[in-house]
Design a protein around this motif. Sequence first.
Motif, PDB file in Angstrom:
ATOM      1  N   CYS A  38       0.859  -1.187   0.000  1.00 40.64           N
ATOM      2  CA  CYS A  38       0.000   0.000   0.000  1.00 40.64           C
ATOM      3  C   CYS A  38       0.893   1.233   0.000  1.00 40.64           C
ATOM      4  CB  CYS A  38      -0.913  -0.016   1.227  1.00 40.64           C
ATOM      5  SG  CYS A  38      -1.761   1.550   1.473  1.00 40.64           S
ATOM      6  N   ASN A  40       0.150   4.118   0.926  1.00 38.77           N
ATOM      7  CA  ASN A  40      -0.147   4.982   2.061  1.00 38.77           C
ATOM      8  C   ASN A  40       0.456   4.443   3.360  1.00 38.77           C
ATOM      9  OD1 ASN A  40      -1.518   7.302   3.182  1.00 38.77           O
ATOM     10  ND2 ASN A  40      -2.921   5.840   4.135  1.00 38.77           N
ATOM     11  N   CYS A  41       0.148   3.190   3.734  1.00 40.76           N
ATOM     12  CA  CYS A  41       0.609   2.663   5.024  1.00 40.76           C
ATOM     13  C   CYS A  41       1.806   1.730   4.880  1.00 40.76           C
ATOM     14  CB  CYS A  41      -0.534   1.955   5.769  1.00 40.76           C
ATOM     15  SG  CYS A  41      -1.068   0.434   4.976  1.00 40.76           S
ATOM     16  N   CYS A  63      -7.436   0.168   0.656  1.00 41.53           N
ATOM     17  CA  CYS A  63      -6.482  -0.672   1.380  1.00 41.53           C
ATOM     18  C   CYS A  63      -7.200  -1.309   2.569  1.00 41.53           C
ATOM     19  CB  CYS A  63      -5.302   0.165   1.872  1.00 41.53           C
ATOM     20  SG  CYS A  63      -4.252  -0.693   3.062  1.00 41.53           S
ATOM     21  N   CYS A  66      -5.455   0.511   6.013  1.00 39.14           N
ATOM     22  CA  CYS A  66      -5.620   1.923   6.352  1.00 39.14           C
ATOM     23  C   CYS A  66      -6.788   2.572   5.610  1.00 39.14           C
ATOM     24  CB  CYS A  66      -4.319   2.684   6.059  1.00 39.14           C
ATOM     25  SG  CYS A  66      -3.974   2.837   4.302  1.00 39.14           S
TER      26      CYS A  66
END
Length: 265
Positions: A38, A40-41, A63, A66
């Motif tokens: 991911c 983002n996380c 995701c 997150c």
Amino acid sequence: MLTGLIAFILGASIGSFLNVSADRLPAGRSVISPRSHCDNCGRKLSALEMVPVASYLWLRGRCRNCRAKVPRRVVVVEAGTGLIFTGLYLGYGFGLEFVVLAGYASLFLLLAVIDLEHGLILNKLTYPAALASLALAPFWPDLGIPRSFMGGDTAWPLLLGALAGGFLFLLPFFLIALFNSNAMGWGDVKMAGVIGLAAGFPMVLVAMMVSFVSGGMVAVILLLARRKGRKEAIPFGPFLAAGGIVALVWGQPLIDWYLGLYPPV
Ligand SMILES: [Zn+2]
């Protein structure tokens, strides 16, 4: 039916790899490692989260950890590649023609996505593709796709036909880039050259027609819809890609149809 589904799953999986490549190649990162995660996380994706198309739909484009949104492009490219592969399977079955045409379609799609998102057409894709297309040129008839140039279908005429196609498509882009490199970049010149080498003469004419007409129409629509003060160059890669795919898959039938309408005197 089942083999059609296999073609779709194969295409969607290749599409998944195209997505990773579109994310990583412009940044100069490896397309093989590290494993998908991911953005983002940073959590690595499990096998269940990497099933093309299905995972996106199952997780509703987010995701699992997150809840960050997965770009819609991911599922569009996966499903699009799946559909293209299914169409190629229906037209050609699984054989050498399928491998070559699916390879070109995947390459053109990847070039289009990267151009759309970054305004870049990467040399590390166009240069090897140009070499591969030249090497492939004499062998089209052996792949089950009959071609000829100036009445000949042996190695030299076919190689000349590829070079003529590359030169013809590259020339207008070369001239535009030479006089106004803001309007058209050198990447477009190279991509047009690759498509011309792949399609050869006369099928390159189909690629040119489709690219210019579709690109021109979209440019007019965007110009009309453009808000005041906004001035952006329109990436031409997606239109080149469309022209390349149409020319390679339907080029010969389209030319035969056109010549039937207006037989040469
Ligand atoms: Zn996440």
